[in-house]
Design a protein around this motif. Structure first.
Motif, PDB file in Angstrom:
ATOM      1  N   VAL A 152      -4.488 -47.754  -6.610  1.00 27.82           N
ATOM      2  CA  VAL A 152      -4.249 -49.152  -6.261  1.00 27.82           C
ATOM      3  C   VAL A 152      -4.688 -49.399  -4.805  1.00 27.82           C
ATOM      4  CG1 VAL A 152      -2.533 -50.977  -6.184  1.00 27.82           C
ATOM      5  CG2 VAL A 152      -2.314 -49.164  -7.863  1.00 27.82           C
ATOM      6  N   SER A 175      -7.015 -47.937  -3.258  1.00 29.88           N
ATOM      7  CA  SER A 175      -8.469 -47.904  -3.148  1.00 29.88           C
ATOM      8  C   SER A 175      -9.106 -49.230  -3.575  1.00 29.88           C
ATOM      9  CB  SER A 175      -9.044 -46.764  -3.984  1.00 29.88           C
ATOM     10  OG  SER A 175      -9.031 -47.121  -5.349  1.00 29.88           O
ATOM     11  N   MET A 221       2.948 -36.834  -5.772  1.00 34.80           N
ATOM     12  CA  MET A 221       3.830 -37.792  -6.451  1.00 34.80           C
ATOM     13  C   MET A 221       3.326 -39.229  -6.330  1.00 34.80           C
ATOM     14  SD  MET A 221       7.555 -36.290  -5.573  1.00 34.80           S
ATOM     15  CE  MET A 221       8.581 -37.358  -6.558  1.00 34.80           C
ATOM     16  N   VAL A 222       2.739 -39.582  -5.206  1.00 30.41           N
ATOM     17  CA  VAL A 222       2.277 -40.969  -5.046  1.00 30.41           C
ATOM     18  C   VAL A 222       0.803 -41.126  -5.438  1.00 30.41           C
ATOM     19  CG1 VAL A 222       3.916 -41.425  -3.205  1.00 30.41           C
ATOM     20  CG2 VAL A 222       1.599 -40.769  -2.609  1.00 30.41           C
ATOM     21  N   ARG A 223       0.249 -40.106  -6.119  1.00 26.67           N
ATOM     22  CA  ARG A 223      -1.202 -40.102  -6.316  1.00 26.67           C
ATOM     23  C   ARG A 223      -1.732 -41.322  -7.059  1.00 26.67           C
ATOM     24  NH1 ARG A 223       1.035 -36.841 -10.120  1.00 26.67           N
ATOM     25  NH2 ARG A 223       0.069 -36.704 -12.173  1.00 26.67           N
ATOM     26  N   TRP A 224      -0.952 -41.831  -8.002  1.00 27.64           N
ATOM     27  CA  TRP A 224      -1.474 -42.974  -8.760  1.00 27.64           C
ATOM     28  C   TRP A 224      -1.580 -44.222  -7.884  1.00 27.64           C
ATOM     29  CZ3 TRP A 224       0.404 -47.726 -10.855  1.00 27.64           C
ATOM     30  CH2 TRP A 224      -0.513 -48.318 -11.739  1.00 27.64           C
ATOM     31  N   ARG A 225      -0.692 -44.331  -6.906  1.00 21.38           N
ATOM     32  CA  ARG A 225      -0.760 -45.463  -5.975  1.00 21.38           C
ATOM     33  C   ARG A 225      -2.072 -45.462  -5.188  1.00 21.38           C
ATOM     34  NH1 ARG A 225       3.931 -49.195  -5.687  1.00 21.38           N
ATOM     35  NH2 ARG A 225       4.105 -48.949  -7.910  1.00 21.38           N
ATOM     36  N   MET A 226      -2.667 -44.275  -5.040  1.00 21.38           N
ATOM     37  CA  MET A 226      -3.939 -44.206  -4.317  1.00 21.38           C
ATOM     38  C   MET A 226      -5.021 -44.989  -5.062  1.00 21.38           C
ATOM     39  SD  MET A 226      -4.169 -40.368  -2.929  1.00 21.38           S
ATOM     40  CE  MET A 226      -2.731 -39.570  -2.273  1.00 21.38           C
ATOM     41  N   LEU A 272       2.764 -43.645   5.084  1.00 23.81           N
ATOM     42  CA  LEU A 272       3.185 -42.464   4.325  1.00 23.81           C
ATOM     43  C   LEU A 272       2.021 -41.498   4.128  1.00 23.81           C
ATOM     44  CD1 LEU A 272       5.575 -41.237   2.573  1.00 23.81           C
ATOM     45  CD2 LEU A 272       4.384 -42.229   0.629  1.00 23.81           C
ATOM     46  N   MET A 317       2.670 -47.708   2.614  1.00 27.54           N
ATOM     47  CA  MET A 317       1.930 -46.659   1.914  1.00 27.54           C
ATOM     48  C   MET A 317       0.961 -45.968   2.858  1.00 27.54           C
ATOM     49  SD  MET A 317       2.513 -45.858  -1.144  1.00 27.54           S
ATOM     50  CE  MET A 317       1.007 -45.004  -1.584  1.00 27.54           C
ATOM     51  N   VAL A 338       2.100 -53.935  -3.810  1.00 23.48           N
ATOM     52  CA  VAL A 338       2.215 -52.690  -3.060  1.00 23.48           C
ATOM     53  C   VAL A 338       2.393 -53.014  -1.574  1.00 23.48           C
ATOM     54  CG1 VAL A 338       0.983 -50.602  -2.358  1.00 23.48           C
ATOM     55  CG2 VAL A 338       0.808 -51.428  -4.698  1.00 23.48           C
ATOM     56  N   ASP A 339       3.353 -52.346  -0.956  1.00 25.69           N
ATOM     57  CA  ASP A 339       3.528 -52.518   0.482  1.00 25.69           C
ATOM     58  C   ASP A 339       2.488 -51.645   1.179  1.00 25.69           C
ATOM     59  OD1 ASP A 339       4.312 -52.657   3.107  1.00 25.69           O
ATOM     60  OD2 ASP A 339       6.434 -52.767   2.609  1.00 25.69           O
TER      61      ASP A 339
END
Lengths: 279, 347
Positions: free
Chosen positions: B230, B232, B223-228, B251, B248, B243-244
């Motif tokens: 950001v 990176s 679910m949070v894959r797209w944040r990865m 998590l 993250m 982004v905190d």
């Protein structure tokens, strides 16, 4: 939109104070240039403004609201920051890279929708870099990278754009392109705050200038008032001549700075007239 | 817009289909393969008989049913889960630490879990206790790494990686100590075998408890894959994008630790999956984590299923899984290294 910085201080954990009481105000449509020698605290100031670093004292007001009281995601919807050097390791395609600017608008569990990709594509068109959208970001040239970074910042749909030396690594043409884009964005109502090493750029492109020395603003205001030979000498510790050059296109005047030493060394080949004191 | 989607579908249709079919194919394959020869049609019949009430008409020997349902099926499920979680945590960590050399074990999970298992094997030998001890110590190791790295209030990535190395080294030497004091005729062999990694003897009972942390972590990370993506970009840019980063990071590390500990608890130390599979997937589908994350789960699962089938089929004595993944993984990685630039640009 108005951003007001009041008496801002920042020091690192080690106790070294880098920003020592900076105050200024910028409004929509203005390009504010921060000028100053290496290590004077320009980058640190920008990082404080966008919230990467937390100022130790002082406040930043966005339309009268204290910025540190705004949640991080909300702040990122208002302020976009472009680092001086972007180091990415993964060869993201440009469109995938630009769409990351949607991060503050998307919840942690969501992926960008078609609408978000559309916004990213619009941003790329805005900076005339749409043709790059399928190329890997890492393979772009310096100028293209800078445009793509600006597109990513626009994808955030911010009101304030902070740029750290956007032109320092670009050739003449790309400098013109990037500065042209920034001018266009400012005319559309964005606040643009950028640091630069070229005093001439500040003359040509900015509406206001802050001359920073040792963590403080030596002078803030219109370029003509701030960038006097006297102030530049104090800031950079080098004798500078401010030259006024006739604009060949419309008969107006353009100002530029050249260190006196350079002029002397060239035995003043320039046929331009220049006046003392930059008047 | 429509053009883009169409292009995406055309471009990715083939790879998407392959990525979905691959693990299913190897899952079925691993049900067919084994020392006890069972004809494929009987295998299929046995599986169907479990879902549909047709077992009366076809008389399936009890022994075959036990082999397939009690032995091969849990083992195939375990292989799927272990492969998917190890590859996924490797992918997540490589994005989080912005480093292509990082794998799921960077923060000391495997060393901690290895020590936990060795200690439990020394003291009791009960398989459930061994698994719980491995699971617990895996998480303890990461918690220590994280605590050490927080000396300076904030957690720079470099400190975290160094702390992980320190903790990993500490637990490895503790494992050596346990091996040294262990009874060389009874306890020592079982410790050594456990550390080599194997899926033999996995039953539904063991799967039942490790299933939950693995699946839950996988779901969260997907679910949070797209944040990865950001993340990176690096800490500062992610922060500038609102982004905190600290939250993250906690998590992602928690999810990865939870599922890796569970995976190590069932399968022992299986190396190379968390390192190699993310690179393979990046070459297949590109660096965008939106697609990369599901892809690495799929390829990771297929890889472990295939290697485990091989481990059972190649010789009369089963080859330890961890040994085989390294023997296959290392040269393959070298081949990729020569062929491509692994999708990373050092610049």
């Amino acid at each position: 939109m108005e951003m007001e910085v009041k008496d801002l201080y920042f020091s690192y954990h080690t106790g070294r104070e880098v920003v020592k009481g900076v105050s200024f105000k910028v409004r929509s449509g203005e390009i504010f240039c921060v000028l100053g020698p290496n290590g004077c605290g320009k980058t640190t100031l920008l990082k404080c403004l966008c919230g990467i670093l937390k100022p130790s004292k002082g406040s930043i007001f966005l339309d009268g609201v204290e910025a540190n009281s705004i949640p991080k995601t909300e702040r990122a919807k208002t302020i976009a920051y472009l680092p001086q050097e972007h180091m990415t390791f993964l060869p993201y395609e440009v469109l995938d890279f630009v769409v990351m600017g949607r991060a503050p608008h998307l919840s942690i569990f969501s992926t960008p929708s078609d609408k978000d990709y559309e916004i990213a594509e619009e941003a790329l068109k805005e900076v005339d870099a749409y043709h790059l959208k399928d190329r890997p970001y890492v393979e772009l040239s310096g100028g293209e990278k800078q445009l793509v970074l600006i597109a990513r910042a626009l994808t955030q749909q911010p009101k304030i754009l902070l740029l750290d030396e956007p032109t320092s690594q670009l050739d003449l043409k790309n400098q013109a392109i990037v500065l042209g884009v920034l001018g266009k964005l400012a005319r559309r109502g964005l606040i643009v705050v950028m640091t630069t090493h070229f005093p001439t750029h500040a003359f040509l492109h900015s509406s206001r200038v802050g001359l920073m020395v040792n963590g403080r603003f030596l002078a803030v205001g219109e370029p003509e008032q701030v960038m006097t030979e006297e102030n530049l000498k104090k800031a950079y510790d080098v004798d500078v001549k401010v030259l006024t050059v006739k604009n060949p296109l419309n008969g107006g005047f353009i100002k530029m700075c050249i260190p006196t030493e350079v002029i002397l060394a060239r035995r003043c080949f320039c046929k331009f007239e220049y006046t003392e004191g930059g008047s | 817009m429509l053009k883009r989607i169409l292009k995406e579908i055309r471009g990715r249709k083939a790879s998407t289909t392959i990525l979905i079919l691959l693990p299913i194919l190897f899952f079925l394959l691993s049900l067919f393969v084994g020392r006890y020869q069972i004809p494929p049609d009987i295998v299929v019949l046995t599986l169907i008989s479990k879902i549909l009430p047709i077992s009366q008409s076809h008389n399936i020997p009890k022994q075959i049913e036990i082999t397939i349902i009690q032995v091969r099926l849990p083992r195939a499920i375990a292989a799927t889960l272990v492969g998917a979680t190890l590859a996924l945590s490797g992918t997540s960590f490589q994005a989080l630490f912005r480093n292509p050399l990082v794998s799921s074990q960077i923060l000391g999970v495997a060393s901690g879990a290895g020590f936990g298992a060795a200690l439990a094997l020394l003291l009791s030998g009960d398989l459930v206790i061994v698994q719980i001890s491995a699971f617990g110590f895996g998480m303890v190791a990461v918690a220590i790494s994280y605590a050490i790295s927080r000396i300076h209030k904030e957690t720079p990535v470099l400190t975290l990686v160094l702390a992980g190395m320190v903790v990993g080294a500490l637990f490895s030497s503790l494992t050596s100590l346990v091996k040294y004091v262990a009874d060389p005729y009874e306890r020592l062999p079982s410790i050594v075998f456990w550390l080599m990694g194997s899926l033999s003897g996995v039953s539904f009972k063991e799967l039942s408890w490790s299933f939950i942390p693995m699946i839950a972590s996988c779901i969260i990370l997907v679910m949070v894959r797209w944040r990865m993506n950001v993340l990176s970009l690096g800490e500062e840019e992610a922060k500038a994008l609102g982004v905190d980063v600290e939250k993250m990071r906690i998590l992602v590390i928690s999810c990865c630790t939870l599922m890796t500990s569970a995976a190590v608890a069932i399968a022992g130390v299986v190396g190379w999956v968390g390192l190699v599979i993310p690179h393979v997937c990046r070459m297949l589908v590109g660096p965008d984590h939106k697609i990369l994350v599901p892809a690495s789960m799929s390829v990771g699962a297929a890889y472990i299923l295939a290697v485990d089938s091989l481990a059972r089929a190649v010789s009369t004595v089963e080859i330890p899984l961890g040994v085989l993944t390294a023997i296959i993984g290392a040269p393959f990685f070298f081949y990729l290294l020569r062929r491509e630039r692994l999708g990373w640009r050092w610049k």
